[in-house]
Design an enzyme around this catalytic site. Structure first.
Site, PDB file in Angstrom:
ATOM      1  N   GLY A  11      10.885 -22.208  -0.239  1.00  0.00           N
ATOM      2  CA  GLY A  11      11.757 -22.623   0.850  1.00  0.00           C
ATOM      3  C   GLY A  11      11.738 -24.118   1.114  1.00  0.00           C
ATOM      4  N   THR A  12      11.557 -24.928   0.084  1.00  0.00           N
ATOM      5  CA  THR A  12      11.501 -26.384   0.266  1.00  0.00           C
ATOM      6  C   THR A  12      12.788 -26.906   0.909  1.00  0.00           C
ATOM      7  OG1 THR A  12      10.243 -26.438  -1.784  1.00  0.00           O
ATOM      8  CG2 THR A  12      10.992 -28.549  -0.946  1.00  0.00           C
ATOM      9  N   MET A  88      16.634 -16.008  -5.855  1.00  0.00           N
ATOM     10  CA  MET A  88      16.621 -15.760  -7.298  1.00  0.00           C
ATOM     11  C   MET A  88      17.039 -14.339  -7.678  1.00  0.00           C
ATOM     12  SD  MET A  88      16.225 -18.632  -8.361  1.00  0.00           S
ATOM     13  CE  MET A  88      15.489 -20.243  -8.261  1.00  0.00           C
ATOM     14  N   ILE A  90      20.116 -11.802  -8.347  1.00  0.00           N
ATOM     15  CA  ILE A  90      21.564 -11.841  -8.597  1.00  0.00           C
ATOM     16  C   ILE A  90      22.236 -10.754  -7.765  1.00  0.00           C
ATOM     17  CG2 ILE A  90      23.347 -11.492 -10.353  1.00  0.00           C
ATOM     18  CD1 ILE A  90      21.326 -12.736 -12.359  1.00  0.00           C
ATOM     19  N   LEU A  91      23.221 -11.170  -6.993  1.00  0.00           N
ATOM     20  CA  LEU A  91      23.933 -10.229  -6.121  1.00  0.00           C
ATOM     21  C   LEU A  91      25.137  -9.656  -6.873  1.00  0.00           C
ATOM     22  CD1 LEU A  91      23.681 -12.464  -2.949  1.00  0.00           C
ATOM     23  CD2 LEU A  91      22.481 -10.277  -3.316  1.00  0.00           C
ATOM     24  N   ASN A 105      25.950 -21.230  -2.442  1.00  0.00           N
ATOM     25  CA  ASN A 105      24.671 -21.364  -3.146  1.00  0.00           C
ATOM     26  C   ASN A 105      24.426 -22.842  -3.440  1.00  0.00           C
ATOM     27  OD1 ASN A 105      22.370 -20.564  -4.795  1.00  0.00           O
ATOM     28  ND2 ASN A 105      23.634 -20.956  -6.600  1.00  0.00           N
ATOM     29  N   HIS A 107      22.520 -25.276  -6.136  1.00  0.00           N
ATOM     30  CA  HIS A 107      21.958 -25.189  -7.487  1.00  0.00           C
ATOM     31  C   HIS A 107      21.555 -26.592  -7.953  1.00  0.00           C
ATOM     32  CE1 HIS A 107      21.334 -23.491 -11.473  1.00  0.00           C
ATOM     33  NE2 HIS A 107      21.874 -24.599 -11.951  1.00  0.00           N
ATOM     34  N   ASP A 143      26.457 -18.842 -10.943  1.00  0.00           N
ATOM     35  CA  ASP A 143      26.486 -20.294 -10.732  1.00  0.00           C
ATOM     36  C   ASP A 143      27.797 -20.949 -11.179  1.00  0.00           C
ATOM     37  OD1 ASP A 143      23.877 -20.220  -9.738  1.00  0.00           O
ATOM     38  OD2 ASP A 143      22.970 -20.603 -11.692  1.00  0.00           O
ATOM     39  N   GLU A 172      19.362 -32.061  -2.082  1.00  0.00           N
ATOM     40  CA  GLU A 172      19.907 -30.728  -1.770  1.00  0.00           C
ATOM     41  C   GLU A 172      20.093 -30.549  -0.266  1.00  0.00           C
ATOM     42  OE1 GLU A 172      17.550 -27.597  -3.481  1.00  0.00           O
ATOM     43  OE2 GLU A 172      18.471 -27.845  -5.444  1.00  0.00           O
TER      44      GLU A 172
HETATM   45  C1  GAR Z   1      16.105 -25.095  -5.273  1.00  0.00           C
HETATM   46  O1  GAR Z   1      16.041 -26.335  -5.922  1.00  0.00           O
HETATM   47  C2  GAR Z   1      17.438 -24.461  -5.578  1.00  0.00           C
HETATM   48  O2  GAR Z   1      18.445 -25.375  -5.844  1.00  0.00           O
HETATM   49  C3  GAR Z   1      17.117 -23.685  -6.805  1.00  0.00           C
HETATM   50  O3  GAR Z   1      15.845 -23.167  -6.580  1.00  0.00           O
HETATM   51  C4  GAR Z   1      15.093 -24.109  -5.851  1.00  0.00           C
HETATM   52  C5  GAR Z   1      14.319 -23.370  -4.793  1.00  0.00           C
HETATM   53  O4  GAR Z   1      13.222 -24.096  -4.420  1.00  0.00           O
HETATM   54  N1  GAR Z   1      18.078 -22.665  -7.003  1.00  0.00           N
HETATM   55  C6  GAR Z   1      18.452 -22.239  -8.205  1.00  0.00           C
HETATM   56  O5  GAR Z   1      17.995 -22.663  -9.236  1.00  0.00           O
HETATM   57  C7  GAR Z   1      19.544 -21.192  -8.183  1.00  0.00           C
HETATM   58  N2  GAR Z   1      20.095 -20.966  -9.456  1.00  0.00           N
HETATM   59  P1  GAR Z   1      12.476 -23.847  -3.060  1.00  0.00           P
HETATM   60  O6  GAR Z   1      12.117 -22.388  -2.965  1.00  0.00           O
HETATM   61  O7  GAR Z   1      11.286 -24.719  -3.141  1.00  0.00           O
HETATM   62  O8  GAR Z   1      13.417 -24.271  -1.955  1.00  0.00           O
END
Ligand code: GAR
Length: 188
Positions: A11-12, A88, A90-91, A105, A107, A143, A172
Site C-alpha cells: 500500500g505504498t 494484483m 485480475i477482475l 488502475n 500501473h 492494463d 504515482e
Molecule cells: C504500484 O507501483 C502499482 O503501480 C503496481 O503495484 C505497485 C504496488 O505497490 N501495480 C501494478 O503493477 C498493476 N499491474 P504498493 O503495494 O507498495 O503500493
C-alpha cells in the site's frame, strides 16, 4: 464522492495518497479492500482511521463468489469510484463491466508498454531511457483500458527494478490525486 481503494499488500501509493487526501476533495477514501489477511496495508490504513476489509480470494471456491462479495461490500459502502492501487487480482469482464468508467488502475509504466507484472524490470531490460506511470480505466483487458493520464520518469543507467519502481511510485501518488480529483469533479 465515495472512493474504495483495492490494494494487495504494502500500500505504498495508497499510504502516500491518504497523507494528502484533502487534495482529492470532494472525493474521499471511505473504504480499503485487500485480499491478504496479513497485508501491511491494514495497519497503515488504521493510522488514518479508515476501514480496511479483507476479502481473501482463497476463501471462495469461484471467482464469481469472490466478486459477489466484493460487489456487495462496495454497494454497502455506497462506493462511487473504485481505485486499483497495487491490486494484483485480475477482475472478470462481468465485474468490471458493472463499474464501466468508474474503476481505474495505476500501473508503473507508460502503457501500452510493459503491461502485467514487473513493469519496472521490463522497462530496464528493454533498454528504454524513460518510463513512468499510467492511470487508466479498467476494462476486460489487462492494463490496456483507455488511458486517463501519464507521467514520465527517467531511467538512470545504474537503476535497478527497485530504484526505478521507487522513483515511479513517487509520481504515482500525484497522478492518482489528479485523476481522482478530475473524476470527482465530473470533468471527464
Ligand atoms: C504500484 O507501483 C502499482 O503501480 C503496481 O503495484 C505497485 C504496488 O505497490 N501495480 C501494478 O503493477 C498493476 N499491474 P504498493 O503495494 O507498495 O503500493
Amino acid at each position: 464522492m465515495n472512493i474504495a481503494v483495492l490494494s494487495s499488500e504494502k500500500g505504498t501509493t495508497l499510504n502516500a495518497l491518504l497523507h494528502e487526501e484533502q487534495k482529492i476533495a470532494p472525493a474521499s477514501v471511505v473504504l480499503v479492500i485487500t485480499t491478504k489477511p496479513h497485508a501491511s496495508i491494514i495497519k497503515k490504513v488504521a493510522h488514518f482511521n479508515k476501514q480496511a476489509i479483507v476479502i481473501d480470494n482463497n476463501d471462495y471456491s469461484t471467482t464469481h463468489e469472490f466478486e459477489t462479495m466484493l460487489q456487495q461490500t462496495l454497494s454497502e459502502h455506497h462506493i462511487d469510484i473504485v481505485v486499483l492501487a497495487g491490486f494484483m487480482t485480475i477482475l472478470s469482464s462481468d465485474f468490471v463491466s458493472q463499474w464501466k468508467k468508474r474503476i481505474i488502475n495505476i500501473h508503473p509504466s507508460l502503457l501500452p508498454l510493459f503491461p502485467g507484472l514487473n513493469a519496472p524490470q521490463q522497462a530496464i531490460q528493454s533498454g528504454a531511457t524513460v518510463s513512468g506511470c499510467t492511470v487508466h480505466f479498467v476494462d476486460h483487458t489487462i492494463d490496456q483500458g483507455p488511458v486517463l493520464a501519464q507521467t514520465t520518469v527517467p531511467i538512470k543507467h545504474n537503476d535497478t527494478p527497485a530504484s526505478l519502481h521507487q522513483r515511479i511510485q513517487h509520481e504515482e501518488k500525484n497522478l492518482l490525486i489528479q485523476c481522482i480529483k478530475t473524476l470527482a469533479l465530473g470533468a471527464l
